[in-house]
Design a protein around this motif. Structure first.
Motif, PDB file in Angstrom:
ATOM      1  N   SER A 162       0.798  -1.217   0.000  1.00 46.22           N
ATOM      2  CA  SER A 162       0.000   0.000   0.000  1.00 46.22           C
ATOM      3  C   SER A 162       0.836   1.275   0.000  1.00 46.22           C
ATOM      4  O   SER A 162       0.526   2.240  -0.691  1.00 46.22           O
ATOM      5  N   HIS A 163       1.925   1.300   0.802  1.00 46.73           N
ATOM      6  CA  HIS A 163       2.743   2.502   0.911  1.00 46.73           C
ATOM      7  C   HIS A 163       4.132   2.301   0.327  1.00 46.73           C
ATOM      8  O   HIS A 163       5.048   3.085   0.591  1.00 46.73           O
ATOM      9  N   GLY A 164       4.297   1.250  -0.473  1.00 47.43           N
ATOM     10  CA  GLY A 164       5.555   1.063  -1.181  1.00 47.43           C
ATOM     11  C   GLY A 164       5.632   1.995  -2.375  1.00 47.43           C
ATOM     12  O   GLY A 164       4.757   2.829  -2.621  1.00 47.43           O
ATOM     13  N   GLU A 165       6.684   1.839  -3.180  1.00 41.00           N
ATOM     14  CA  GLU A 165       6.861   2.706  -4.347  1.00 41.00           C
ATOM     15  C   GLU A 165       5.739   2.544  -5.353  1.00 41.00           C
ATOM     16  O   GLU A 165       5.282   3.512  -5.964  1.00 41.00           O
ATOM     17  N   SER A 166       5.271   1.298  -5.515  1.00 42.37           N
ATOM     18  CA  SER A 166       4.196   1.042  -6.477  1.00 42.37           C
ATOM     19  C   SER A 166       3.559  -0.301  -6.170  1.00 42.37           C
ATOM     20  O   SER A 166       4.082  -1.105  -5.393  1.00 42.37           O
ATOM     21  N   VAL A 167       2.401  -0.516  -6.772  1.00 39.88           N
ATOM     22  CA  VAL A 167       1.794  -1.844  -6.813  1.00 39.88           C
ATOM     23  C   VAL A 167       1.710  -2.226  -8.286  1.00 39.88           C
ATOM     24  O   VAL A 167       1.791  -1.363  -9.172  1.00 39.88           O
ATOM     25  N   GLY A 168       1.563  -3.510  -8.560  1.00 38.44           N
ATOM     26  CA  GLY A 168       1.549  -3.897  -9.964  1.00 38.44           C
ATOM     27  C   GLY A 168       1.021  -5.282 -10.202  1.00 38.44           C
ATOM     28  O   GLY A 168       0.697  -6.026  -9.271  1.00 38.44           O
ATOM     29  N   VAL A 169       0.933  -5.634 -11.478  1.00 36.00           N
ATOM     30  CA  VAL A 169       0.399  -6.921 -11.886  1.00 36.00           C
ATOM     31  C   VAL A 169       1.158  -7.431 -13.094  1.00 36.00           C
ATOM     32  O   VAL A 169       1.608  -6.649 -13.945  1.00 36.00           O
ATOM     33  N   ASN A 170       1.333  -8.728 -13.142  1.00 30.28           N
ATOM     34  CA  ASN A 170       1.902  -9.394 -14.312  1.00 30.28           C
ATOM     35  C   ASN A 170       0.871 -10.392 -14.819  1.00 30.28           C
ATOM     36  O   ASN A 170       0.352 -11.205 -14.043  1.00 30.28           O
ATOM     37  N   ILE A 171       0.539 -10.316 -16.094  1.00 33.48           N
ATOM     38  CA  ILE A 171      -0.468 -11.200 -16.691  1.00 33.48           C
ATOM     39  C   ILE A 171       0.185 -11.993 -17.813  1.00 33.48           C
ATOM     40  O   ILE A 171       0.661 -11.431 -18.804  1.00 33.48           O
ATOM     41  N   ASP A 172       0.205 -13.289 -17.659  1.00 33.28           N
ATOM     42  CA  ASP A 172       0.753 -14.181 -18.686  1.00 33.28           C
ATOM     43  C   ASP A 172      -0.404 -14.815 -19.450  1.00 33.28           C
ATOM     44  O   ASP A 172      -1.527 -14.904 -18.945  1.00 33.28           O
ATOM     45  N   GLY A 173      -0.154 -15.246 -20.669  1.00 31.01           N
ATOM     46  CA  GLY A 173      -1.163 -15.967 -21.439  1.00 31.01           C
ATOM     47  C   GLY A 173      -2.107 -15.092 -22.231  1.00 31.01           C
ATOM     48  O   GLY A 173      -3.099 -15.591 -22.781  1.00 31.01           O
ATOM     49  N   ILE A 174      -1.836 -13.791 -22.308  1.00 34.54           N
ATOM     50  CA  ILE A 174      -2.700 -12.917 -23.115  1.00 34.54           C
ATOM     51  C   ILE A 174      -2.432 -13.192 -24.590  1.00 34.54           C
ATOM     52  O   ILE A 174      -1.275 -13.166 -25.022  1.00 34.54           O
ATOM     53  N   PRO A 175      -3.456 -13.445 -25.378  1.00 37.34           N
ATOM     54  CA  PRO A 175      -3.241 -13.634 -26.806  1.00 37.34           C
ATOM     55  C   PRO A 175      -2.545 -12.434 -27.433  1.00 37.34           C
ATOM     56  O   PRO A 175      -2.723 -11.288 -26.985  1.00 37.34           O
ATOM     57  N   ALA A 176      -1.768 -12.690 -28.456  1.00 42.01           N
ATOM     58  CA  ALA A 176      -1.096 -11.609 -29.174  1.00 42.01           C
ATOM     59  C   ALA A 176      -2.096 -10.853 -30.037  1.00 42.01           C
ATOM     60  O   ALA A 176      -3.059 -11.430 -30.545  1.00 42.01           O
ATOM     61  N   GLY A 177      -1.854  -9.541 -30.171  1.00 41.21           N
ATOM     62  CA  GLY A 177      -2.670  -8.746 -31.076  1.00 41.21           C
ATOM     63  C   GLY A 177      -3.841  -8.028 -30.435  1.00 41.21           C
ATOM     64  O   GLY A 177      -4.632  -7.399 -31.146  1.00 41.21           O
ATOM     65  N   LEU A 178      -3.965  -8.082 -29.103  1.00 40.70           N
ATOM     66  CA  LEU A 178      -5.053  -7.379 -28.417  1.00 40.70           C
ATOM     67  C   LEU A 178      -4.699  -5.900 -28.328  1.00 40.70           C
ATOM     68  O   LEU A 178      -3.645  -5.527 -27.803  1.00 40.70           O
ATOM     69  N   SER A 179      -5.566  -5.027 -28.827  1.00 41.73           N
ATOM     70  CA  SER A 179      -5.337  -3.588 -28.731  1.00 41.73           C
ATOM     71  C   SER A 179      -5.431  -3.153 -27.280  1.00 41.73           C
ATOM     72  O   SER A 179      -6.382  -3.499 -26.581  1.00 41.73           O
TER      73      SER A 179
END
Length: 339
Positions: A16-33
């Protein structure tokens, strides 16, 4: 631990009070706008300080893409998104380090991680990380739009607050909390229309199991029910059973909530979640001071939500879209390369 999904696999990180929060998403098809603008509407819906009853803490929450996008299209590689934390007041938490807040993860996190946990603002246990889930939902909803359907409108995911403090008049529910100078909970419902038949992998990866598993990643969720839910315990079988009225599996009623045997049956998916009152309340409480080993009175300081349920609908939509995207990819109903 911090990851979910088999093909559409999501990992969230940060405090919550760190530099940032984030997410990593694997398996997304290629070509999604994908562009920053795609995230703005849902991120605004989640923000505190934007409506009565939410925390005054505000962050810009503009997504920062670190990998997985080239020329505004997904590449097929893991997508990493960061959200910076800029509006923090960590001193509010340092002053009460010795007194774990009732209802929060302070005590159990301290015991589990030996005091090395980041306690500021709840650290990794904070609702702040739901911005990461909302980002996942934006991507997942865009993927759902690529599901080929044999009927009219596309697959739609929508959530709404049904009750606050037991009141269907949401303003009345909020006023109860304001009058009591306390926090309050609520009930949020999610509905998914045009959901294909056949999603879910019983026993342990049934559609209900996966949705319930993911839903409890939302801080403050204390219960879930599908269709008639707990009311089914008071019904007769002939009343609860949904009569099938056509070859596509449409039913006369929908007490099952769109899932039978752990598999979606082609009807609307309907489920509800119970959100507890925000644990941080200005009311005086009793708790253990683990430095003095004495019970003492204290009240929570800082900026907090009167009713966290107000910010949950968009997060619930995101979690639901995330689970469905993974199931649809498993069924090969979403292509791995998008035109």
């Amino acid at each position: 631990m911090n990851a979910f999904g088999r093909i559409f696999r999501v990992s969230i990180f940060g405090e919550s009070h760190g530099e940032s929060v984030g997410v990593n998403i694997d398996g997304i098809p290629a070509g999604l706008s994908l562009a920053v603008e795609d995230f703005l509407e849902d991120i605004e819906r989640r923000k505190g300080g934007m409506q009565k009853g939410t925390t005054p803490r505000q962050e810009s929450d503009l997504p920062i893409f670190k990998s997985g996008i080239f020329n505004n299209k997904t590449t097929g590689a893991p997508l990493t998104i960061l959200f910076e934390n800029n509006n923090t007041r960590s001193g509010d938490y340092a002053k009460q380090r010795a007194v774990p807040r009732p209802g929060h993860a302070d005590f159990v996190a301290h015991k589990k991680f030996g005091g090395f946990e980041d306690y500021r603002g709840g650290g990794h246990f904070s609702g702040r990380l739901t911005v990461c889930l909302v980002a996942v939902g934006v991507v997942a909803k865009k993927l759902l739009a690529h599901v080929p359907l044999s009927f009219g409108e596309g697959l739609g995911v929508r959530s709404q607050i049904l009750e606050i403090g037991g009141e269907t008049d949401l303003e009345s529910g909020l006023q109860k909390a304001i009058a009591a100078k306390d926090s309050i909970g609520g009930i949020v419902e999610c509905r998914v229309s045009n959901l294909p038949l056949g999603l879910g992998e019983p026993f342990f990866d049934s559609a209900e199991s996966l949705l319930a598993h993911a839903v409890f990643a939302i801080p403050a969720v204390k219960g879930i029910e599908f269709g008639a839910g707990f009311a089914a315990a008071k019904m007769f079988g002939v009343e609860h059973n949904d009569a099938i009225i056509d070859a596509g599996g449409k039913t006369k009623t929908n007490y099952a909530g769109g899932i039978v045997g752990g598999i979606t049956n082609g009807n609307e998916l309907v489920f509800r979640i119970a959100i507890k009152p925000t644990s941080s309340t200005p009311k005086e409480q009793q708790t253990l001071n683990w430095e003095t080993n004495e019970i003492e009175s204290f009240s929570v300081k800082g900026r907090h939500d009167l009713c966290i349920a107000l910010r949950v609908p968009v997060v619930l939509e995101a979690i639901t879209a995330m689970v469905l995207a993974d199931l649809l990819l498993l069924e090969q109903r979403i292509p791995r390369i998008l035109s």
